[in-house]
Motif scaffolding. Structure first.
Motif, short mmCIF file in Angstrom:
data_model
loop_
_atom_site.label_atom_id
_atom_site.label_comp_id
_atom_site.label_asym_id
_atom_site.label_seq_id
_atom_site.Cartn_x
_atom_site.Cartn_y
_atom_site.Cartn_z
N LYS A 161 0.83 -1.20 0.00
CA LYS A 161 0.00 0.00 0.00
C LYS A 161 0.87 1.25 0.00
O LYS A 161 0.57 2.22 -0.70
CB LYS A 161 -0.93 -0.01 1.21
CG LYS A 161 -2.05 -1.02 1.09
CD LYS A 161 -2.93 -1.03 2.32
CE LYS A 161 -4.00 -2.11 2.21
NZ LYS A 161 -4.81 -2.21 3.42
N ARG A 162 1.95 1.22 0.78
CA ARG A 162 2.85 2.38 0.83
C ARG A 162 3.50 2.61 -0.52
O ARG A 162 3.57 3.74 -1.00
CB ARG A 162 3.91 2.17 1.91
CG ARG A 162 4.81 3.37 2.08
CD ARG A 162 5.86 3.15 3.11
NE ARG A 162 6.72 2.08 2.63
CZ ARG A 162 7.69 1.54 3.33
NH1 ARG A 162 7.92 1.95 4.55
NH2 ARG A 162 8.44 0.59 2.84
N HIS A 163 3.95 1.52 -1.17
CA HIS A 163 4.56 1.65 -2.50
C HIS A 163 3.55 2.18 -3.51
O HIS A 163 3.88 3.04 -4.33
CB HIS A 163 5.12 0.31 -2.97
CG HIS A 163 6.38 -0.09 -2.29
ND1 HIS A 163 7.58 0.54 -2.50
CD2 HIS A 163 6.63 -1.07 -1.39
CE1 HIS A 163 8.52 -0.01 -1.77
NE2 HIS A 163 7.97 -1.00 -1.07
N LEU A 164 2.32 1.69 -3.46
CA LEU A 164 1.28 2.15 -4.37
C LEU A 164 1.00 3.64 -4.15
O LEU A 164 0.91 4.41 -5.11
CB LEU A 164 -0.01 1.34 -4.17
CG LEU A 164 -1.20 1.75 -5.03
CD1 LEU A 164 -0.88 1.51 -6.51
CD2 LEU A 164 -2.43 0.97 -4.62
N LEU A 165 0.90 4.05 -2.90
CA LEU A 165 0.64 5.45 -2.59
C LEU A 165 1.79 6.34 -3.08
O LEU A 165 1.56 7.40 -3.66
CB LEU A 165 0.44 5.62 -1.08
CG LEU A 165 0.05 7.01 -0.60
CD1 LEU A 165 -1.28 7.42 -1.21
CD2 LEU A 165 -0.05 7.03 0.91
N CYS A 166 3.02 5.89 -2.88
CA CYS A 166 4.18 6.66 -3.37
C CYS A 166 4.16 6.76 -4.89
O CYS A 166 4.45 7.83 -5.45
CB CYS A 166 5.47 6.02 -2.89
SG CYS A 166 5.77 6.20 -1.13
N ASN A 167 3.83 5.67 -5.56
CA ASN A 167 3.78 5.69 -7.03
C ASN A 167 2.69 6.62 -7.53
O ASN A 167 2.89 7.36 -8.50
CB ASN A 167 3.56 4.28 -7.58
CG ASN A 167 4.79 3.40 -7.41
OD1 ASN A 167 5.89 3.90 -7.24
ND2 ASN A 167 4.59 2.10 -7.45
N VAL A 168 1.53 6.62 -6.89
CA VAL A 168 0.44 7.51 -7.29
C VAL A 168 0.85 8.97 -7.07
O VAL A 168 0.64 9.83 -7.94
CB VAL A 168 -0.86 7.17 -6.53
CG1 VAL A 168 -1.91 8.25 -6.70
CG2 VAL A 168 -1.41 5.82 -6.98
N ALA A 169 1.45 9.26 -5.93
CA ALA A 169 1.88 10.62 -5.64
C ALA A 169 2.94 11.08 -6.64
O ALA A 169 2.91 12.22 -7.13
CB ALA A 169 2.42 10.71 -4.22
N ALA A 170 3.87 10.20 -6.98
CA ALA A 170 4.91 10.56 -7.96
C ALA A 170 4.28 10.80 -9.33
O ALA A 170 4.68 11.72 -10.05
CB ALA A 170 5.96 9.45 -8.02
N VAL A 175 2.70 14.61 -13.65
CA VAL A 175 1.68 15.20 -14.53
C VAL A 175 1.58 16.72 -14.28
O VAL A 175 1.52 17.51 -15.22
CB VAL A 175 0.32 14.50 -14.34
CG1 VAL A 175 -0.81 15.28 -15.00
CG2 VAL A 175 0.37 13.09 -14.87
N LEU A 176 1.58 17.13 -13.01
CA LEU A 176 1.51 18.55 -12.70
C LEU A 176 2.73 19.31 -13.23
O LEU A 176 2.61 20.43 -13.75
CB LEU A 176 1.36 18.76 -11.19
CG LEU A 176 0.01 18.36 -10.58
CD1 LEU A 176 0.05 18.48 -9.07
CD2 LEU A 176 -1.09 19.23 -11.17
N LEU A 177 3.90 18.71 -13.10
CA LEU A 177 5.11 19.36 -13.61
C LEU A 177 5.06 19.50 -15.13
O LEU A 177 5.46 20.53 -15.68
CB LEU A 177 6.35 18.58 -13.18
CG LEU A 177 6.75 18.72 -11.72
CD1 LEU A 177 7.87 17.76 -11.37
CD2 LEU A 177 7.17 20.15 -11.42
#
Length: 196
Positions: A161-170, A175-177
């Motif tokens: 879950k932590r890895h998934l959350l980090c990947n989504v945040a990245a 996309v924003l950048l």
């Protein structure tokens, strides 16, 4: 040159001795000097390591494994051989102080109890019998196995879950950048066109 890390999750398995539980961690390609092992005051085994794979690329891992109350955290030992780390957790020994047991009061057996074979002369039945202790030990061992499986699965699920959350945040950040870059590029091209 800055190191580029790749996360690694080693395979772990538990095995049991009569006086200890042993955690086996499979660490292919690692050397003893590249590993760190510590037991925290909150009864967690912290295992970390990193090794180079070539150039500025490195592989690293970090695991925290809860240590059950039935194991002694002050006497943990580890050996590393054939790309496997063997972490030995001695079981908590029962106190050496002789415990006084309450006296067992034997009641006379009536004929019904004798026919059922419950109790023989001089042998108490009930909570102090050795068969009950053996059954409790078996139940305790089964519970401990279930505990190891459950905590291992919970740790893996939490990491996933932590890895998934980090990947989504990245991904969102990327996309924003890109959108910010596109907006600034569009603005700068409009400024160049208006100057001409």
């Amino acid at each position: 040159m800055e190191k580029v890390y790749q996360e690694f999750e080693p395979v772990t398995t538990w095995t049991s001795d009569p006086d200890a539980e042993i955690l086996i961690v499979d660490l292919p390609g690692f050397k003893k000097e590249q590993l760190k092992l510590a037991v925290s005051s909150t009864r967690k085994l912290r295992l970390t390591g990193e090794r180079p794979t070539g150039g500025n690329k490195w592989i690293r891992f970090h695991q925290e494994i809860p240590v059950p109350l039935t194991l002694d955290i002050d006497s943990v030992s580890a050996t590393f051989k054939f790309n496997k780390l063997y972490i030995r957790h001695p079981k908590v020994k029962k106190t050496q102080v002789p415990q006084t047991k309450p006296p067992v009061i034997m009641k006379p057996l009536d004929q019904h109890e004798k026919k059922q074979g419950q109790g023989s002369a001089g042998e108490p039945k009930g909570p102090l019998s050795s068969k009950d202790d053996e059954e409790k030990d078996k139940v305790g061992a089964k519970w401990f196995e279930k505990y190891k499986e459950a905590t291992g699965n919970m740790v893996k699920e939490a990491k996933n879950k932590r890895h998934l959350l980090c990947n989504v945040a990245a991904s969102i950040s990327l996309v924003l950048l890109i959108l910010l870059y596109a907006r600034n590029a569009l603005r700068s091209s409009l400024v160049w066109n208006s100057d001409e």
